[in-house]
Design a protein around this motif. Structure first.
Motif, PDB file in Angstrom:
ATOM      1  N   THR A  97       0.806  -1.228   0.000  1.00 54.68           N
ATOM      2  CA  THR A  97       0.000   0.000   0.000  1.00 54.68           C
ATOM      3  C   THR A  97       0.834   1.271   0.000  1.00 54.68           C
ATOM      4  O   THR A  97       0.333   2.338  -0.321  1.00 54.68           O
ATOM      5  CB  THR A  97      -0.927   0.049   1.230  1.00 54.68           C
ATOM      6  N   GLY A  98       2.098   1.157   0.420  1.00 50.34           N
ATOM      7  CA  GLY A  98       2.939   2.343   0.532  1.00 50.34           C
ATOM      8  C   GLY A  98       2.666   3.141   1.796  1.00 50.34           C
ATOM      9  O   GLY A  98       3.178   4.249   1.940  1.00 50.34           O
ATOM     10  N   ALA A  99       1.870   2.591   2.713  1.00 51.42           N
ATOM     11  CA  ALA A  99       1.536   3.288   3.957  1.00 51.42           C
ATOM     12  C   ALA A  99       2.159   2.543   5.131  1.00 51.42           C
ATOM     13  O   ALA A  99       1.780   1.403   5.401  1.00 51.42           O
ATOM     14  CB  ALA A  99       0.025   3.371   4.128  1.00 51.42           C
ATOM     15  N   PRO A 100       3.123   3.159   5.842  1.00 54.02           N
ATOM     16  CA  PRO A 100       3.739   2.475   6.981  1.00 54.02           C
ATOM     17  C   PRO A 100       2.726   2.218   8.088  1.00 54.02           C
ATOM     18  O   PRO A 100       1.696   2.885   8.175  1.00 54.02           O
ATOM     19  CB  PRO A 100       4.834   3.440   7.444  1.00 54.02           C
ATOM     20  N   ARG A 101       3.043   1.240   8.921  1.00 57.41           N
ATOM     21  CA  ARG A 101       2.137   0.814   9.992  1.00 57.41           C
ATOM     22  C   ARG A 101       2.798   1.025  11.341  1.00 57.41           C
ATOM     23  O   ARG A 101       3.981   0.743  11.506  1.00 57.41           O
ATOM     24  CB  ARG A 101       1.805  -0.674   9.857  1.00 57.41           C
ATOM     25  N   TYR A 102       1.994   1.482  12.317  1.00 57.63           N
ATOM     26  CA  TYR A 102       2.430   1.542  13.708  1.00 57.63           C
ATOM     27  C   TYR A 102       1.740   0.411  14.442  1.00 57.63           C
ATOM     28  O   TYR A 102       0.507   0.312  14.418  1.00 57.63           O
ATOM     29  CB  TYR A 102       2.083   2.888  14.351  1.00 57.63           C
ATOM     30  N   LEU A 103       2.533  -0.460  15.075  1.00 55.47           N
ATOM     31  CA  LEU A 103       1.998  -1.648  15.726  1.00 55.47           C
ATOM     32  C   LEU A 103       2.332  -1.646  17.213  1.00 55.47           C
ATOM     33  O   LEU A 103       3.278  -0.992  17.650  1.00 55.47           O
ATOM     34  CB  LEU A 103       2.599  -2.909  15.104  1.00 55.47           C
ATOM     35  N   THR A 104       1.574  -2.425  17.952  1.00 54.56           N
ATOM     36  CA  THR A 104       1.860  -2.733  19.352  1.00 54.56           C
ATOM     37  C   THR A 104       1.897  -4.247  19.460  1.00 54.56           C
ATOM     38  O   THR A 104       0.889  -4.906  19.189  1.00 54.56           O
ATOM     39  CB  THR A 104       0.772  -2.150  20.282  1.00 54.56           C
TER      40      THR A 104
END
Length: 175
Positions: free
Chosen positions: A160-167
């Motif tokens: 998607t080209g959209a970075p992800r913030y994860l926990t």
């Protein structure tokens, strides 16, 4: 009449002392930097470290004052002999304290695609037992659940080209 100028203008020595005190008291986190590397079939490169029971993404721990992207490049060069410049940031994963470890931040960068016909990278140092390109369906069974979740999110971010913030490997709203 009081001097209304900010502390950093009024008393540079006191300002430096204030910053040093904050630096000494603020949290210090372990930081890791991994790389998503794929082949022409879309398989992902996994490594089997000697020092842990499960497979992992290529990469490793960031050294003091080292940028995470440089650490990722250094680790794949030292461990696999791959001289690459990592691309976009795909994932930042906050990992909660577990076992003897405090919390940490894990970065995953896009390492691109190894061209068809290129030799499979090989372990260069004693840290890795093996490495292999693995189909995503098989990778799930080779990784710990939180690592699978992180890898799955990194692949989605690359598409998607959209970075992800994860926990702990999960998107924040589902963690």
């Amino acid at each position: 009449m009081t001097d209304e100028r900010p502390l950093y203008e009024r008393d540079p020595v006191a300002w430096r002392a204030h910053l040093a005190e904050g630096n000494a008291k603020q949290a210090r986190k372990r930081v890791g930097a991994d790389v998503l590397i794929r082949n022409a079939l879309g398989d992902v490169l996994l490594v089997n470290p000697r020092y842990k029971p499960d497979w992992d993404l290529p990469g490793g721990m960031v050294e003091a004052n080292e940028p995470p992207d440089h650490a990722a490049e250094r680790e794949v060069r030292e461990e696999l002999g791959l001289h690459l410049r990592v691309g976009a940031l795909l994932v930042i994963d906050w990992v909660a304290p577990h076992g003897p470890w405090d919390d940490s931040l894990m970065f995953v960068f896009n390492g691109g695609t190894i061209a068809e016909g290129s030799p499979t990278p090989q372990p260069l140092d004693g840290e890795l037992l093996a490495c292999q390109f693995t189909p995503l369906t098989q990778a799930r069974s080779m990784l710990r659940p939180y690592l699978w979740d992180r890898l799955d999110q990194a692949v989605a971010a690359a598409l998607t080209g959209a970075p992800r913030y994860l926990t702990n490997g999960r998107p924040r709203d589902s963690a």
